[in-house]
Enzyme design. Structure first.
Site: not given
Length: 330
Positions: A55, A83, A137, A140, A175, A203, A253, A276
């Site tokens: 995470k 987040l 990431n 953001c 990412k 996403t 994805g 997911t």
């Protein structure tokens, strides 16, 4: 696909070389869908995974967005978790040791709202046993630039990667967000700034509304769409990125079974992340790994490396021409 008769009886090796990393198989779990690993230990042997991407971690703990922050949609879901995470100190003290004891490769997803936050996180994680790479990431908002998303502009994406690269010797995975016009340009900027690998996609920006309350279904209004609904988008983005850069790419994805995962490898992705689908079936990654091994056996391939990037390109136009034709569609 041409079969290799000499591969009959081979071990059907699933191991892959991912930049500087050697993984036992190309199946990872995506950040934000697998907690810190321990949450899924009752459902599968974590050591069977190629790697665990934990995470997302920030410098300080984050409570995330207020509820409601999850909405189910046809063939997927929209999340606006915000987040939420325990922060880097608690991660190192109470979360990482569990994974390290099980000797599963750990990739830490990091994020921040300032360049300095990314760099400090990278420095804090440098040299920590058990951590094999960082995933940056860049989806953001940069608070110094009026909230513009780091990953939507090449020069801004490059600045994030440069800051992290200066702070660590760990392999870097950037990412990428799909919420851009030309994802290949962002990919080039990230690699040029020092990213060893890329993962795509994050996403897709989305929203949902309730016709009776006449309100958005998410307290945050907007969220990120994931699940099978976005797989075609993820495949297109992965293909475009692979045409733009010469570095290892991880496909993400809508992956819910071995066939989905193999589609990304066929394009040339060297690994995949399952997201997911973990919520629907907590042991799905084990089934994907087993399905890949059966596929290699049926195709008489000695290893998955023989399959990666084997897309038949004889009937394909250059990607630029395909993109041009797409823009001309009514």
């Amino acid at each position: 696909m041409a079969q290799n008769p000499d591969a009959r009886g081979a071990s059907h090796d699933l191991s892959v070389q991912l930049g500087p990393l050697r993984l036992k198989n190309p199946v990872m779990v995506a950040s934000g869908t697998f907690g810190y690993g321990e949450e899924y230990a009752d459902f599968l042997d974590l050591t069977a995974l190629g790697a665990v991407v934990v995470k997302g971690i920030s410098l300080a703990p984050r409570p995330g967005n207020p509820p409601p922050r999850l909405v189910e949609t046809p063939a997927g879901m929209i999340n606006a978790i915000g987040l939420e995470n325990v922060g880097v100190d608690a991660f190192l003290q109470s979360k990482l040791p569990y994974l390290r004891d099980r000797q599963v490769p750990v990739i830490v997803n990091i994020f921040g709202n300032l360049l300095e936050e990314y760099a400090e996180l990278a420095a804090r994680l440098e040299g920590v046993p058990g951590i094999v790479a960082l995933e940056i990431n860049i989806s953001c908002p940069n608070v110094k630039s009026g909230g513009m998303i780091f990953g939507t502009e090449p020069s801004m994406a490059a600045r994030v990667v440069e800051a992290v690269r200066r702070a660590t010797t760990l392999p870097l995975i950037t990412k990428l967000t799909p919420n851009v016009t030309h994802i290949g340009e962002i990919a080039k900027a990230a690699v040029g700034a020092g990213s060893d690998m890329l993962s795509c996609i994050n996403t897709v920006a989305a929203m949902a509304v309730d016709i009776f309350s006449r309100r958005p279904k998410l307290a945050n209004v907007f969220g990120g769409l994931s699940g099978p609904a976005i797989k075609p988008i993820a495949l297109r983005c992965t293909y475009e990125v692979l045409q733009a850069v010469d570095c290892p790419v991880i496909g993400i994805g809508g992956i819910a079974n071995a066939t989905d995962a193999l589609e990304f490898l066929l394009l040339g992705a060297r690994a995949v992340q399952v997201g997911t689908a973990n919520f629907v079936h907590p042991a799905v990654t084990r089934e994907i790994i087993e399905g890949m091994r059966r596929f290699l056996e049926v195709e008489r391939l000695g290893g998955v490396e023989e399959y990666i990037g084997s897309l038949n390109r004889e009937c394909l136009f250059p990607f630029a021409e395909i993109a041009c034709e797409m823009t001309d569609l009514p």
